[in-house]
Scaffold this motif. Structure first.
Motif, PDB file in Angstrom:
ATOM      1  N   LEU A 143      50.106  67.483  37.187  1.00  0.00           N
ATOM      2  CA  LEU A 143      50.560  67.165  38.405  1.00  0.00           C
ATOM      3  C   LEU A 143      50.900  65.525  38.682  1.00  0.00           C
ATOM      4  O   LEU A 143      51.535  64.940  39.647  1.00  0.00           O
ATOM      5  N   GLY A 144      50.321  64.678  37.854  1.00  0.00           N
ATOM      6  CA  GLY A 144      50.454  63.170  37.787  1.00  0.00           C
ATOM      7  C   GLY A 144      49.317  62.661  38.624  1.00  0.00           C
ATOM      8  O   GLY A 144      49.359  61.471  38.915  1.00  0.00           O
ATOM      9  N   VAL A 145      48.293  63.248  38.946  1.00  0.00           N
ATOM     10  CA  VAL A 145      47.215  62.861  39.702  1.00  0.00           C
ATOM     11  C   VAL A 145      46.426  61.657  39.234  1.00  0.00           C
ATOM     12  O   VAL A 145      45.980  62.209  37.881  1.00  0.00           O
ATOM     13  N   THR A 146      46.194  60.520  39.474  1.00  0.00           N
ATOM     14  CA  THR A 146      45.388  59.718  38.994  1.00  0.00           C
ATOM     15  C   THR A 146      44.279  58.977  39.692  1.00  0.00           C
ATOM     16  O   THR A 146      43.615  58.198  39.435  1.00  0.00           O
ATOM     17  N   GLY A 147      44.013  59.802  41.011  1.00  0.00           N
ATOM     18  CA  GLY A 147      42.972  59.116  42.024  1.00  0.00           C
ATOM     19  C   GLY A 147      42.688  60.119  42.734  1.00  0.00           C
ATOM     20  O   GLY A 147      43.503  61.099  42.797  1.00  0.00           O
ATOM     21  N   TYR A 148      41.558  60.158  43.400  1.00  0.00           N
ATOM     22  CA  TYR A 148      41.045  61.011  44.322  1.00  0.00           C
ATOM     23  C   TYR A 148      40.771  60.443  45.710  1.00  0.00           C
ATOM     24  O   TYR A 148      40.270  59.486  45.771  1.00  0.00           O
ATOM     25  N   PRO A 149      40.873  61.012  46.867  1.00  0.00           N
ATOM     26  CA  PRO A 149      41.764  62.466  46.790  1.00  0.00           C
ATOM     27  C   PRO A 149      43.266  62.159  46.904  1.00  0.00           C
ATOM     28  O   PRO A 149      43.578  61.177  47.014  1.00  0.00           O
ATOM     29  N   THR A 150      43.787  63.278  46.440  1.00  0.00           N
ATOM     30  CA  THR A 150      45.393  63.097  46.415  1.00  0.00           C
ATOM     31  C   THR A 150      45.697  64.472  47.116  1.00  0.00           C
ATOM     32  O   THR A 150      45.353  65.632  46.806  1.00  0.00           O
ATOM     33  N   LEU A 151      46.605  64.360  48.112  1.00  0.00           N
ATOM     34  CA  LEU A 151      47.352  65.556  48.827  1.00  0.00           C
ATOM     35  C   LEU A 151      48.914  65.559  48.099  1.00  0.00           C
ATOM     36  O   LEU A 151      49.395  64.497  48.577  1.00  0.00           O
ATOM     37  N   LEU A 152      49.272  66.511  47.711  1.00  0.00           N
ATOM     38  CA  LEU A 152      50.593  66.785  47.257  1.00  0.00           C
ATOM     39  C   LEU A 152      51.323  67.943  47.912  1.00  0.00           C
ATOM     40  O   LEU A 152      50.721  68.897  48.340  1.00  0.00           O
TER      41      LEU A 152
END
Length: 166
Positions: free
Chosen positions: A129-138
């Protein structure tokens, strides 16, 4: 469309984002939510907490910006410095006990090979999903993925981003 919340159990920013996520979910009960673990502290990032010298300052900033609180037990772990944050081995015994669950059964479930496979699946899903940092809401709608929040955001900011998708 569904919401996908990528977090890490040891990420202070993920902790600080919890009230925003609760508010967004309460405002949009029709949107399903998938929660996935990102694996922030895996591989070479699995080191004693003292090697992340910024943790106390980051926690102070998180508390100031989000009203999140960090407990005395957590503060003791940081002060000691030897605790190793490991996204693949977080223990939920205390959480299970506090919730009135069978803590032994919960720990056994998390230590099973199926749990390892599920964690690896989550880590892969975050990468896909391309998440590179936290948190991430998509917001995920078919093949379309839109970031609604990275790091921190208010529920109103998330709402504005959701409305722009309509």
């Amino acid at each position: 469309m569904q919401l996908v919340h990528a977090f890490d159990a040891y990420c202070g920013w993920s902790h600080g984002f919890s009230p925003t996520l609760r508010e967004v979910v309460s405002r949009h009960p029709d949107l399903p939510v998938e929660v996935i673990s990102g694996g922030l502290f895996t591989g070479s990032r699995r080191v004693p907490i003292r090697e992340f010298g910024h943790v106390q300052d980051a926690n102070a900033q998180i508390a100031a910006l989000t009203s999140a609180r960090f407990g005395e037990g957590y503060d003791r772990l940081i002060a000691d410095g030897s605790f190793v944050m490991d996204s693949e081995a977080a223990t939920y015994r205390k959480v299970a006990e506090d919730a009135g669950l069978d803590a032994d059964a919960v720990v056994a479930a998390f230590e099973s090979p199926e749990a390892d496979d599920a964690a690896a699946d989550d880590f892969r899903r975050c990468a896909d999903l391309g998440v590179t940092g936290y948190p991430t809401l998509l917001a995920v709608d078919g093949g379309s993925v839109t970031a609604l929040a990275r790091g921190r955001a208010t529920a109103d900011e998330v709402d504005r981003r959701l409305a722009a998708l309509s």
